[in-house]
Every structure is written in C-alpha cells, then in structure tokens.
Design an enzyme around this catalytic site. Structure first.
Site, mmCIF file in Angstrom:
data_model
loop_
_atom_site.group_PDB
_atom_site.id
_atom_site.type_symbol
_atom_site.label_atom_id
_atom_site.label_comp_id
_atom_site.label_asym_id
_atom_site.label_seq_id
_atom_site.Cartn_x
_atom_site.Cartn_y
_atom_site.Cartn_z
ATOM 1 N N LYS A 243 0.544 -0.973 0.095
ATOM 2 C CA LYS A 243 0.016 0.255 -0.021
ATOM 3 C C LYS A 243 0.466 1.328 0.265
ATOM 4 O O LYS A 243 1.552 1.223 0.413
ATOM 5 C CB LYS A 243 -0.982 -0.027 1.028
ATOM 6 N N ARG A 317 -10.123 -11.885 2.322
ATOM 7 C CA ARG A 317 -10.573 -12.856 1.513
ATOM 8 C C ARG A 317 -10.433 -14.371 1.929
ATOM 9 O O ARG A 317 -10.531 -15.161 1.937
ATOM 10 C CB ARG A 317 -10.888 -11.976 0.155
#
Length: 464
Positions: A243, A317
């Site tokens: 990020k 996820r």
C-alpha cells in the site's frame, strides 16, 4: 514480548437507581417550554436554549448551584435524528450524578451515555468523563453495562497500535473472554496451521509474529449452533502489492472484524443466550519478506479450491475463506462473518454504514430490524451472481480479486460464498471499523460496528 490484553478501558458505570442526582430533563424543540415555570423559561431563553439537539441549559438553584439541566432533543422523529444523542451528555456536563427525565427511550439513552463516556487512555492521560448517570427506572442496568463494556473492549483492541497488538495479543483477548465465561478455546498455529488452514498460513507466513486460527466454543451442545467469524489482520501492509503510506495509516484497524466478533461474543455469553456459540478468528499480519506470498501464486485452500493471487492486498478474504470452510463443516444454524474487507464498500456507503450481504430474505429482514432496534445501522447490498464470473482464473478454480474495477464489495462477498456454499443463513458484514470524527456515543477512533446488531439479532432469535 508480553502478549497481554490492552489495559482496562475508561468507561463510566451506571449508579444505582435512587442515588441522589441532578435531573436532566430531555426536551423537544417544538414544545420545550411546556412544563417549565415562567422563571425557568425566561432563564433558558436568556441563555439561548431552544431545544436544539445536543444543547444544554443549566438552571440554578437558590444557592447558585446547578439545580436542573435542560437537554435538547431537537425533533427525535425527524429524518436524520440521532438516536444516540444522549451520548453527548458525559462530555458536556460537569462532575456530578445525574438522572434522566423524559428520554424517549431510556435504555438507548443510558447506553449512549456509557458509550459516549469511553476514552482510550493506554498511552496518555485524557479527560475522563466526570458525569455519572443514575440507572433510570425500568432500565436493565446490568444489561446496558455489559453491552457498553463489550463495546469498550472491542474499541480498545481496534485503537491499540500494531506494535502492541499482533496475532498473539488477539489470542490473549480471546483467551481472556474464554476464562471470563467458561468457554473452551483451541488455537492452531505452526505446521498444524499450514496443513489445516493453508490460506491463513500463507498470508501470515512473512511476519515475525506467527499467524494462527482461534477457535472458541461455548454453550450447550444441543442448542442451536451459531458461528461468528472475524477477520483478524493485525496490520496490513498490502504484502508485496504494498500500500502507499497514506493507505497504511489506519491499517491497525484491519482486525476490526475480529474485535466485532469478540465484542458480540462477550455480549452473547454475558447474557447467557440459549445457543451453542462458536467464534473463529483467523489472525495474521500481512507483512513483506522473502517468503511472502506473491501475485500470480496459486494457493490451495482448506476447502480444496485453488486460488490464484491477483493481489496480495486482498488478503482478508483468503483467511476468512479457510475459517468459513471450518464454520460450515459444523452445519450451524447461522454463520455471521465480520471484516474490514473492501474500500469499495466505503465508497458506496461511507464510513457509517457497513455493507451487508446474504441470500436469505428472512435473515435480511431480521438483520435490518435488529440494526434499527440496536441503533447499529447497516445497508444490504446484492449478491449479484452474474458478477461471480469476474473472479474467473485461467490457471486456478478462482482468483482472489476481480478482473476489473467494478463491484469490488460484491465480488469479495461472492468469493466468500464459495467457501460456505451450503449455508443459506450466512450473513457477511463489510465494515469500516472506525469513527472518522466524534459523534454522540461514538468517539473518534475504533468502533465495533454491527456488534450490537449481532447481539440484538441473536437475542431476538434465541431468547434472553
């Protein structure tokens, strides 16, 4: 390193009913002057009081001390009215004991008061709320206090920075709850984790703080089975798809789903609901190292499905997938999972409204009702099955991200459904887990959105 639970949080307690206290009279803007003496009306008008939501006026007694407080509700029935407006009072009132008069919902007002008194004081001394509330007549003070304490525990976890809160500390928090409520707990890590939960292991392998799967069980075996699953990413760098620095600033809150599941479990066990509870928390740190999982890798899940890694920053996820496979194997009556999963949900709904997904219309209706009852709102979004093709992979059973920029929250929810396909009563919450600014009862900082909703839902389903 000490793997301890964060320090005790600063939150007020309700005083026993009947404790001498100053009256706080709750007044609507439309008729606030009714019931006041001429002198009280004149004094309140002179201070500029008009019943506007969240405003106060102090009425003096003969000796000059505060004899009574007027508190404006505005129009509680108006669209956009804040049902937790009483949460402003602990930050407005001077030291003392107070009792509420005329609150539309005394239980909600009492909870809002306690939630508004929360302070995260682990690293510096702050101004603790000095005003205390006497338990209103007809309010279950023990219930309100339990809920507020559970929320405070969850907020503390989210607010604690990653240098003091990793997978081991999340485990410590779960163990503390297990000890508190007499629950059983199993923690899987190391080689056993790599065999049983390969996606959890792969995501957390690059960190110096080992990943693990926390499995807590509580309640009679013959009761309805409910499983709560919480995403516990203690810090998310994004992995090799790292990020930018601005996107990392709040990544200590990427374990917000775990905090929600822990807080909701604390409420459920504290109330002694008639259910068999299972709490699953896959917890990792998504770090960067030579052994980090890579874009293009193909990983085999606990369910046997192979997953191509389209982006290492879609790690939540992956760890939830293995946990959901375990959850479904138990054939529970209900599965609820909680996660700070996608930026797409925030773009669609903003920070205040978690996205909710389910195929079950009855569950959808019950969740909406529970959210309204608990003043813990959500917004249902569609599990649009045609979008599942966006997760197609040419080399594996599916990709962990879609092949385009659209419908990111929906495709993430569809990904998770692949790992609990037989459980119709499965609710997925995609939440932000943070209050960007202070609102009544919701101080700026970590928030366990949907925890009170989940408790209200389960209490409605399985009794109190």
């Amino acid at each position: 390193m000490s793997h301890s639970v964060p320090e005790a949080r600063a939150i007020a307690a309700l005083l026993p009913a009947g404790t001498p206290a100053i009256a706080v009279t709750c007044l609507r803007a439309s008729d606030w002057e009714e019931g006041l003496s001429a002198a009280e009306r004149a004094f309140a008008r002179a201070t500029g009081f008009s019943g506007k939501a969240g405003t106060v006026a102090y009425l003096p007694g003969p000796d000059g001390s505060v004899a009574r407080v007027l508190f404006g509700l505005g129009d509680p029935e108006a669209s956009g009215a804040d049902p937790l407006i009483a949460g402003r009072l602990p930050t407005l009132l001077p030291v003392g004991a107070y009792r509420l008069e005329g609150a539309p919902d005394a239980s909600a007002a009492s909870l809002a008061w306690l939630l508004g008194s929360y302070r995260f004081g682990r690293y510096r001394k702050g101004d603790a709320a000095k005003a205390s509330l006497v338990t209103p007549e007809g309010v279950d003070g023990a219930e309100v206090t339990r809920i507020a304490a559970a929320v405070a525990m969850g907020r503390d976890l989210v607010n604690t920075p990653a240098n003091d809160l990793g997978p081991a500390e999340i485990e410590a928090a779960a163990r503390s709850l297990a000890e508190k409520h007499g629950a059983a707990i199993r923690v899987v890590q190391g080689e056993e984790l790599a065999r049983e939960f390969p996606l959890v292991h792969a995501v957390g392998e690059a960190s110096t703080r080992p990943p693990r799967l926390i499995d807590l069980t509580w309640g009679p075996e013959d009761a309805p089975r409910v499983t709560l699953v919480g995403k516990g990413v203690a810090f998310d760098t994004g992995g090799l798809d790292i990020k930018p620095s601005s996107a990392m600033l709040l990544m200590k809150k990427d374990m917000g789903g775990a905090a929600v599941a822990l807080a909701a479990s604390d409420m459920v066990m504290g109330a002694g609901l008639r259910l068999s509870l299972r709490l699953l928390i896959p917890t990792v740190e998504n770090a960067v190292a030579g052994n980090a999982f890579r874009p293009g890798d193909v990983l085999r899940s606990r369910a046997g499905l192979t997953v191509e890694i389209g982006n290492t920053d879609a790690e939540g996820r992956l760890i939830l997938a293995d946990a959901l496979t375990l959850a479904e194997a138990d054939q529970p009556d209900l599965i609820l999972d909680f996660s700070t999963l996608t930026g797409a949900a925030r773009v669609a709904l903003g920070p205040d409204l978690p996205a909710f997904f389910t195929e079950d219309e009855t569950l959808a209706r019950e969740v909406a009702e529970a959210g309204a009852q608990a003043h813990d709102p959500i917004w249902r979004m569609p599990l649009h099955q045609p979008y599942a093709s966006m997760l197609d992979s040419k080399v594996a059973d599916l990709n962990n991200v879609s092949n385009g920029p659209f419908a990111g929250a929906i495709t993430a929810a569809l990904f998770l459904r692949r790992f609990a396909p037989k459980t119709k009563r499965h609710g997925h919450f995609d939440l932000y887990g943070w209050n960007p600014s202070t609102k009544p009862g919701r101080p700026e900082g970590g928030e366990v959105q949907t925890a009170r909703l989940a408790y209200a839902l389960l209490k409605g389903r399985y009794g109190g």
